[in-house]
Design a protein around this motif. Structure first.
Motif, PDB file in Angstrom:
ATOM      1  N   LEU A  27     -17.366 -19.117   2.900  1.00  0.00           N
ATOM      2  CA  LEU A  27     -17.492 -19.125   1.402  1.00  0.00           C
ATOM      3  C   LEU A  27     -16.769 -20.510   1.014  1.00  0.00           C
ATOM      4  O   LEU A  27     -17.142 -21.001  -0.029  1.00  0.00           O
ATOM      5  N   SER A  28     -15.812 -20.834   2.097  1.00  0.00           N
ATOM      6  CA  SER A  28     -14.960 -22.233   1.504  1.00  0.00           C
ATOM      7  C   SER A  28     -16.030 -23.225   1.309  1.00  0.00           C
ATOM      8  O   SER A  28     -15.541 -24.434   0.561  1.00  0.00           O
ATOM      9  N   ARG A  29     -17.159 -23.489   1.772  1.00  0.00           N
ATOM     10  CA  ARG A  29     -18.095 -24.502   1.524  1.00  0.00           C
ATOM     11  C   ARG A  29     -18.732 -24.329   0.200  1.00  0.00           C
ATOM     12  O   ARG A  29     -19.016 -25.600  -0.478  1.00  0.00           O
ATOM     13  N   PHE A  30     -18.594 -23.397  -0.620  1.00  0.00           N
ATOM     14  CA  PHE A  30     -19.354 -23.216  -1.741  1.00  0.00           C
ATOM     15  C   PHE A  30     -18.311 -22.506  -2.923  1.00  0.00           C
ATOM     16  O   PHE A  30     -18.828 -22.966  -4.068  1.00  0.00           O
ATOM     17  N   CYS A  31     -17.053 -22.363  -2.450  1.00  0.00           N
ATOM     18  CA  CYS A  31     -16.319 -21.809  -3.629  1.00  0.00           C
ATOM     19  C   CYS A  31     -14.684 -21.675  -3.332  1.00  0.00           C
ATOM     20  O   CYS A  31     -14.573 -21.905  -2.001  1.00  0.00           O
ATOM     21  N   LYS A  32     -14.027 -21.621  -4.005  1.00  0.00           N
ATOM     22  CA  LYS A  32     -12.505 -21.282  -3.633  1.00  0.00           C
ATOM     23  C   LYS A  32     -12.432 -19.867  -3.545  1.00  0.00           C
ATOM     24  O   LYS A  32     -12.759 -19.078  -4.728  1.00  0.00           O
ATOM     25  N   PHE A  33     -12.215 -19.193  -2.433  1.00  0.00           N
ATOM     26  CA  PHE A  33     -11.992 -17.920  -2.259  1.00  0.00           C
ATOM     27  C   PHE A  33     -10.679 -17.411  -1.822  1.00  0.00           C
ATOM     28  O   PHE A  33     -10.128 -18.039  -1.033  1.00  0.00           O
ATOM     29  N   GLU A  34     -10.257 -16.474  -2.659  1.00  0.00           N
ATOM     30  CA  GLU A  34      -9.067 -15.817  -2.157  1.00  0.00           C
ATOM     31  C   GLU A  34      -8.864 -14.386  -2.538  1.00  0.00           C
ATOM     32  O   GLU A  34      -9.604 -13.797  -3.406  1.00  0.00           O
ATOM     33  N   ILE A  35      -7.998 -13.861  -1.684  1.00  0.00           N
ATOM     34  CA  ILE A  35      -7.548 -12.488  -1.818  1.00  0.00           C
ATOM     35  C   ILE A  35      -6.269 -12.318  -2.147  1.00  0.00           C
ATOM     36  O   ILE A  35      -5.230 -12.971  -1.524  1.00  0.00           O
ATOM     37  N   VAL A  36      -5.826 -11.547  -3.210  1.00  0.00           N
ATOM     38  CA  VAL A  36      -4.555 -11.143  -3.971  1.00  0.00           C
ATOM     39  C   VAL A  36      -4.316  -9.750  -3.654  1.00  0.00           C
ATOM     40  O   VAL A  36      -4.999  -8.978  -3.869  1.00  0.00           O
ATOM     41  N   GLU A  37      -3.224  -9.522  -2.660  1.00  0.00           N
ATOM     42  CA  GLU A  37      -2.816  -8.016  -2.585  1.00  0.00           C
ATOM     43  C   GLU A  37      -1.563  -7.780  -3.327  1.00  0.00           C
ATOM     44  O   GLU A  37      -0.662  -8.394  -3.583  1.00  0.00           O
ATOM     45  N   VAL A  38      -2.126  -6.809  -4.017  1.00  0.00           N
ATOM     46  CA  VAL A  38      -0.811  -5.875  -4.461  1.00  0.00           C
ATOM     47  C   VAL A  38      -0.456  -4.593  -4.020  1.00  0.00           C
ATOM     48  O   VAL A  38      -1.107  -4.037  -3.260  1.00  0.00           O
ATOM     49  N   PRO A  39       1.038  -4.409  -3.905  1.00  0.00           N
ATOM     50  CA  PRO A  39       1.524  -3.245  -3.041  1.00  0.00           C
ATOM     51  C   PRO A  39       0.910  -1.896  -3.607  1.00  0.00           C
ATOM     52  O   PRO A  39       0.531  -1.752  -4.955  1.00  0.00           O
ATOM     53  N   ASP A  40       0.592  -1.094  -2.790  1.00  0.00           N
ATOM     54  CA  ASP A  40       0.241   0.358  -3.400  1.00  0.00           C
ATOM     55  C   ASP A  40       1.517   1.032  -3.579  1.00  0.00           C
ATOM     56  O   ASP A  40       2.713   0.872  -3.128  1.00  0.00           O
ATOM     57  N   GLU A  41       1.466   1.755  -4.298  1.00  0.00           N
ATOM     58  CA  GLU A  41       2.474   2.795  -4.818  1.00  0.00           C
ATOM     59  C   GLU A  41       2.677   4.034  -3.809  1.00  0.00           C
ATOM     60  O   GLU A  41       1.703   4.627  -3.390  1.00  0.00           O
ATOM     61  N   LYS A  42       3.819   3.983  -3.276  1.00  0.00           N
ATOM     62  CA  LYS A  42       4.204   5.223  -2.436  1.00  0.00           C
ATOM     63  C   LYS A  42       4.142   6.285  -3.111  1.00  0.00           C
ATOM     64  O   LYS A  42       4.898   6.652  -4.321  1.00  0.00           O
ATOM     65  N   ALA A  43       3.600   7.416  -2.446  1.00  0.00           N
ATOM     66  CA  ALA A  43       3.467   8.857  -2.991  1.00  0.00           C
ATOM     67  C   ALA A  43       3.244   9.777  -1.787  1.00  0.00           C
ATOM     68  O   ALA A  43       2.929   9.473  -0.857  1.00  0.00           O
ATOM     69  N   PRO A  44       3.953  10.925  -2.259  1.00  0.00           N
ATOM     70  CA  PRO A  44       3.554  12.147  -1.106  1.00  0.00           C
ATOM     71  C   PRO A  44       2.129  12.716  -1.014  1.00  0.00           C
ATOM     72  O   PRO A  44       1.191  11.956  -1.672  1.00  0.00           O
ATOM     73  N   GLU A  45       1.736  13.013   0.216  1.00  0.00           N
ATOM     74  CA  GLU A  45       0.464  13.645   0.365  1.00  0.00           C
ATOM     75  C   GLU A  45      -0.221  14.301  -0.547  1.00  0.00           C
ATOM     76  O   GLU A  45      -1.264  13.814  -1.061  1.00  0.00           O
ATOM     77  N   SER A  46       0.533  15.349  -1.114  1.00  0.00           N
ATOM     78  CA  SER A  46      -0.151  16.191  -2.326  1.00  0.00           C
ATOM     79  C   SER A  46       0.508  15.742  -3.459  1.00  0.00           C
ATOM     80  O   SER A  46       1.904  15.952  -3.647  1.00  0.00           O
ATOM     81  N   LEU A  47      -0.162  15.471  -4.445  1.00  0.00           N
ATOM     82  CA  LEU A  47       0.046  15.033  -5.776  1.00  0.00           C
ATOM     83  C   LEU A  47      -0.316  16.013  -6.880  1.00  0.00           C
ATOM     84  O   LEU A  47      -1.586  16.347  -6.935  1.00  0.00           O
ATOM     85  N   SER A  48       0.408  16.208  -7.746  1.00  0.00           N
ATOM     86  CA  SER A  48       0.053  16.913  -9.147  1.00  0.00           C
ATOM     87  C   SER A  48      -1.009  15.763  -9.759  1.00  0.00           C
ATOM     88  O   SER A  48      -0.796  14.501  -9.586  1.00  0.00           O
ATOM     89  N   ASP A  49      -1.758  16.085 -10.798  1.00  0.00           N
ATOM     90  CA  ASP A  49      -2.613  15.287 -11.585  1.00  0.00           C
ATOM     91  C   ASP A  49      -1.903  14.400 -12.459  1.00  0.00           C
ATOM     92  O   ASP A  49      -2.200  13.097 -12.464  1.00  0.00           O
ATOM     93  N   ALA A  50      -0.636  14.802 -12.873  1.00  0.00           N
ATOM     94  CA  ALA A  50       0.348  13.807 -13.574  1.00  0.00           C
ATOM     95  C   ALA A  50       0.908  12.955 -12.626  1.00  0.00           C
ATOM     96  O   ALA A  50       1.206  11.506 -12.982  1.00  0.00           O
ATOM     97  N   GLN A  51       1.346  13.254 -11.514  1.00  0.00           N
ATOM     98  CA  GLN A  51       2.009  12.214 -10.361  1.00  0.00           C
ATOM     99  C   GLN A  51       0.432  11.337 -10.075  1.00  0.00           C
ATOM    100  O   GLN A  51       0.904  10.071  -9.866  1.00  0.00           O
ATOM    101  N   MET A  52      -0.605  11.741  -9.889  1.00  0.00           N
ATOM    102  CA  MET A  52      -1.800  10.633  -9.605  1.00  0.00           C
ATOM    103  C   MET A  52      -2.011   9.840 -10.790  1.00  0.00           C
ATOM    104  O   MET A  52      -2.059   8.741 -10.445  1.00  0.00           O
TER     105      MET A  52
END
Length: 159
Positions: A27-52
């Protein structure tokens, strides 16, 4: 043209990194390409709707902080519009023809995207009803962006 992927979480598997790096190099031949990662939010396995909702809101804030006003935003969402590769290429071509040189794609975390991110998106797109790991989706999306550019360049890559 500037293409950015804003994604939740870090890419872990080496083989995904290698595949994405290969398409990024192409892709670098045709455009400037970048990936921006943002941290995922740590959460327990099972969540309530409000927690989700809380987790998605926090991830959504992080995503939105990486998007500028002038960017045309595609949010990957299960209920988004499905396209063929040719139609996607035509969409990208039309955007760049009419002044949208900054295009951003957003891939949410495991719970999906917050409504604020979906509202900010100019278009919601879907790659079908299959559930794919987010890391694999990065590779698939990067390849499809490359494919779209190759279609627009008249390259035989698509055949």
């Amino acid at each position: 043209m500037n293409i950015k992927l804003v994604v939740v979480g870090k890419l872990k598997e080496k083989y995904f990194k290698q595949g994405i790096a290969e398409y990024a190099k192409r892709l670098s031949r045709f455009c400037k390409f970048e990936i921006v990662e943002v941290p995922d939010e740590k959460a327990p396995e099972s969540l309530s709707d409000a927690q989700m909702a809380q987790v998605m809101a926090k991830e959504g804030e992080r995503i939105l902080s990486k998007i500028k006003d002038r960017e045309y935003v595609y949010a990957l969402a299960i209920l988004g519009k499905e396209w063929t590769s040719e139609a996607f290429a035509a969409e990208i071509k039309q955007l760049t023809t009419y002044g949208h040189s900054d295009i951003t794609f957003v891939i949410g975390g495991s719970l999906g995207l917050d409504s604020a991110v979906l509202k900010r998106a100019d278009t919601q797109i879907s790659f079908g009803k299959f559930t794919l790991p987010h890391q694999l989706m990065r590779l698939v999306l990067t390849e499809q962006i490359y494919r779209a550019i190759m279609i627009n360049e008249g390259s035989p890559y698509h055949k």
